[in-house]
Structures are given as C-alpha cells and as structure tokens.
Design an enzyme around this catalytic site. Structure first.
Site, short mmCIF file in Angstrom:
data_model
loop_
_atom_site.label_atom_id
_atom_site.label_comp_id
_atom_site.label_asym_id
_atom_site.label_seq_id
_atom_site.Cartn_x
_atom_site.Cartn_y
_atom_site.Cartn_z
N CYS A 1 -51.21 55.20 -57.81
CA CYS A 1 -52.39 55.86 -58.38
C CYS A 1 -51.97 57.10 -59.15
O CYS A 1 -52.57 57.45 -60.17
CB CYS A 1 -53.38 56.25 -57.30
SG CYS A 1 -53.72 54.95 -56.12
N CYS B 1 -51.00 58.51 -53.29
CA CYS B 1 -50.51 57.16 -53.54
C CYS B 1 -49.78 57.13 -54.88
O CYS B 1 -50.38 57.42 -55.92
CB CYS B 1 -51.70 56.21 -53.55
SG CYS B 1 -51.32 54.54 -54.00
#
Ligand SMILES: *[C@@H]1O[C@H](CO)[C@@H](O)[C@H](O)[C@H]1NC(C)=O
Ligand SMILES: *[C@@H]1O[C@H](CO)[C@@H](O)[C@H](O)[C@H]1NC(C)=O
Length: 455
Positions: free
Chosen positions: A384, A381
């Site tokens: 992230c 992600c």
C-alpha cells in the site's frame, strides 16, 4: 454559448434531481442507484457529463494507456520504501504476505533506465557522458569540464525546483530500489482497520482544509465565508484518491485464499460498504463524484504538458532504440487523444484573483500536499505504501504541471517549453497514477453491471 446553456440546464437538472431525491425518497431505489446517484449526468466542475467521460475513458484511452504502462519505461519505478515515518514511531508492519513488495534484481532493469546520470534527452546524456569521461581521465581541459559540469548542474537543478508538490523521494539513497509495478499490482492486501484509518485520518484531519464550512459555491468570483474554491478542490482531490484506491481494492479483492490457489476479483459487498449511499450515510456517492473530479484534473494536466513530450529530443529512454521510438509514438497518440477531449476542466478558476493572495494560497496548497506525500512513509503495509507513494507523486506532478507558469498550454505559437522539466520518476508516476484512476473509472462500469443484479 450553446455549451453555457447546456451547463446551466445541466446544473438546474442536477439541483432538481437533488431536490426531488430529498423530498420523497423513492422506495424502489436500486443498489446501483444508491452508489451512483451522484455520478450520472452533468458534473458541476466542468461542462461535461459522466457518460462522456466514461465513453472517452473506457473505450479510447484505457486500452492504449494499459499498453503503454506495460512497457519497460513505465513498469520499473524507483522508490525508497524504507524512509522512516516522520510523524510517529509505532508503525505496525503488518506481516501479511500480500503486503510484501518484491524489488527487482539488479539485472532485470534495463541499463538505460538504471544509469543514474541519465536524464531524458540525448543531448543531456552525451553531456553527462562527456563529463564523466573527463572525470575518469582526470581531464586537464578545465574549460570543457567546467562547461559541461555547469550544464549537468543545470539539469539537476531543474529536478529540485520549487514547483514540486511532493517531497522528492531520495532515489539516490542506497535504500531506493526498482520495483516492477506489473509484478506488484495494487490489490486487496487486508491492510485495513485502525492502522489504515490512522493514515487517512491524519490526511483528512490535519492536512485537508475541512469541508464542513463550505458556504460559497464553486465560483471563485463569489465572495463569502468558509472554504474557497481551492481548499475545497484540495479536499476533493484527496477524497477522489481515497475513492479510487478503494475501487481498486474492491475490484481486486482476495476472494479465495487456500494454499493451493489465490483468486482476486470483484467483491460487490465490499464495494457497497464503501460507496452505497445508505451504508455510508451519503458519503459514498460523493466520493465517487470526487473520483471524477480527480480524473478531470489529471486529464487536464496531461493535456497541458503535451508540448514537453513533443520536444524532438525527448525520449522514453531504456536503451532499446526501436522500442523507445514506438513507445514515444504511443505516448503522443495518447496525449493527442487526451488533448482532443472537448470538455476540459478549467484550472484558471484556481488561484485567480488577487495575485498576492493567490500566491499564498498556492504555497499553502503545495505545503499541505507535500505533507501528504510524507505521510505515505507511515503506511504500514509496504504494498500500500508503494502504490500510495506512486499515486500521490503522480498527483503532485499533475499539480506541478497545472500550476507551473513555465508551461503555457494551448499556445502553439509559443512552441515547446524548454524551461519546464520532469524527471523520469515524475513521468513514470504521472502516467501510472493516471492509469490507476482510468482503471477505476473503467471498473465503475463493471460494478454498475454487477450491482444491477442486486436490490
Ligand atoms: C466480500 O467482502 C466482505 C466485506 O465487505 C466480506 O465479508 C466477504 O467475505 C467478501 N466476499 C468474499 C467472497 O471474499
Ligand atoms: C504537516 O503534518 C504535521 C503532522 O501531522 C503537522 O503538524 C503540520 O502542521 C502539517 N503541516 C501542514 C502545512 O499541513
């Protein structure tokens, strides 16, 4: 003397509390106690107690730090989010909207920040300008250009110094982009489950010196088998980082997701799942304690690096003279506040003892940490990955400061250190990473209150 006694009493008190806790479990343990049982009273890593840290952080540091981090200098972070994962191929890019990172348009970022050759002092800047101009003019005055070029080289060399705990992100790469951190806040993205576990598993399993065999206490002079104080500290830093990230995700949870509106806020259930002593079989409270450990380590690094930022030629350069001067003042105010914190962690207990052994350990520490910074390129992600990279780089910079021998702390007579350098990227990540942990500590106060209404 008084402090020693205080510590001793504190430690004994903590031991006693632990003992009584295990003896007869109190039936009326509240939800709040189940999460926070390890973070009250004295912390065993420094002569300080959680309440002092909380007060100091939440009321004196946190508001000013947030202010600083909203400035142009600190909000634009240059990062390469397209580096391939060096460890495996099958990265499932989760296609969630909340994972997307929106890089800046080229005209959003102030020119003063973008200028590639810019370091941070006027002196270096004019040298580089001279050099570039000489090149443009095809200068014949070789002696001048050689000299300036040497100076420029010197500046560059500082950047890839062997002190670094992180693999330098190749921010000169065409793939590197500026990201506005204020527009891409760290919050719940839905990135969890097997993909996220894989990352943390690799970090813990392969890179951390595992804690199961800890036999000796946090005292470098005590001998014995098992993990030494440094390896244990390493583990706790990673655990603290993990805890901090989970606090953020629980505090900015996606509570409502309709096409009309998205709402982020506190999710107490999520917090409990990660930190409740019973739900996590005792792990959660330990993680929160490690969060404080991480906080103290970074706090100590910041207090040690004050002389570097106090140098008159240091600027938070964005090109806006008035704003830059104001920001530097705020930065120094924050740093002096940090320095005045009376109960700093003592990093001298690390890597003490036999010089050769200590150096080997330090090198190990560095290599392991570098590995962790590389693993961040494997986070599926992107949001992230961005915050993972920023926070590991910030921690890496804090470690570089703590273990640098070029920077002697608390010795005003030695004057500001001119040998020690940080790049803009290191500075931005250092303060933003600390800002994240400071936010976590502040959020714990909110969760404590929210949990008080639950049993
Ligand atoms: C809070 O988190 C839990 C998972 O820990 C989830 O099941 C629940 O739906 C969340 N609550 C809200 C309001 O989103
Ligand atoms: C770095 O990570 C790789 C892959 O997980 C591993 O093979 C290697 O041993 C690690 N090195 C260190 C120093 O941790």
């Amino acid at each position: 003397m008084g402090r020693r006694w205080g510590l001793l009493v504190g430690v004994l008190g903590a031991v006693w509390l632990l003992g009584s806790g295990q003896g007869g479990r109190q039936p009326a343990e509240t939800a709040a106690q189940r999460c926070f049982c390890q973070v009250s009273g004295y912390l065993d890593d420094c002569t300080c107690d959680v309440e002092t840290v909380d007060r100091f952080n939440n009321y004196r540091l946190f508001p000013r730090l947030q202010n600083l981090l909203e400035s142009d200098y600190f909000r634009y972070y240059k990062v390469n989010l397209k580096r391939p994962c060096p460890f495996w191929n099958d990265i499932s890019q989760c296609g969630r909207r909340d994972c997307a990172v929106k890089p800046c348009q080229s005209d959003e970022v102030p020119d003063g920040i973008k200028s590639v050759s810019y370091k941070y002092s006027e002196e270096a800047n004019s040298l580089i300008e001279e050099c570039e101009q000489a090149e443009r003019l095809g200068a014949v005055d070789e002696s001048l250009s050689e000299e300036t070029q040497k100076a420029v080289l010197q500046w560059t060399k500082h950047d890839d110094s062997s002190d670094n705990f992180c693999e330098a992100d190749d921010i000169q790469s065409p793939d590197a982009e500026y990201v506005d951190l204020l527009l891409n806040p760290e919050r719940y993205t839905g990135y969890k489950g097997p993909d996220a576990w894989k990352i943390w598993n690799v970090i813990y399993e392969e890179n951390c010196f595992k804690p199961q065999t800890i036999k000796r206490p946090l005292n470098p002079l005590a001998s014995g088998q098992g993990l030494c104080v440094e390896k244990r500290a390493f583990y706790r830093l990673i655990s603290g980082l993990h805890a901090s990230i989970n606090v953020h995700l629980s505090a900015r949870y996606l509570l409502q997701d309709t096409w009309l509106e998205k709402k982020w806020g506190h999710n107490v259930t999520e917090f409990q799942q990660r930190f409740d002593g019973i739900l996590t079989k005792g792990e959660g409270p330990r993680r929160l304690k490690n969060l404080y450990f991480l906080y103290l380590i970074e706090l100590r690094a910041l207090s040690k690096v004050v002389p570097f930022f106090e140098r008159p030629d240091f600027q938070l350069f964005t090109g806006n003279k008035i704003q830059d001067a104001e920001n530097k003042m705020l930065l120094l105010e924050i740093l002096h506040e940090i320095k005045s914190f009376p109960l700093h962690f003592d990093e001298n207990s690390f890597f003490a003892g036999d010089k050769k052994e200590a150096n080997k350990l330090k090198e190990d520490f560095r290599l392991h940490f570098r590995n962790i910074s590389r693993i961040m390129d494997c986070v599926g992600c992107l949001k992230c990955r961005l915050w993972g990279k920023l926070q590991t780089q910030g921690l890496g910079t804090a470690l570089k400061i703590l273990f640098s021998e070029k920077l002697i702390a608390n010795m005003p007579e030695s004057g500001p250190s001119y040998e020690f350098h940080l790049t803009r990227q290191e500075i931005v990540s250092l303060f933003n990473a600390f800002g994240r942990i400071s936010t976590s500590v502040k959020e714990l106060e909110n969760f404590r209150k929210l949990l008080q209404n639950i049993h």
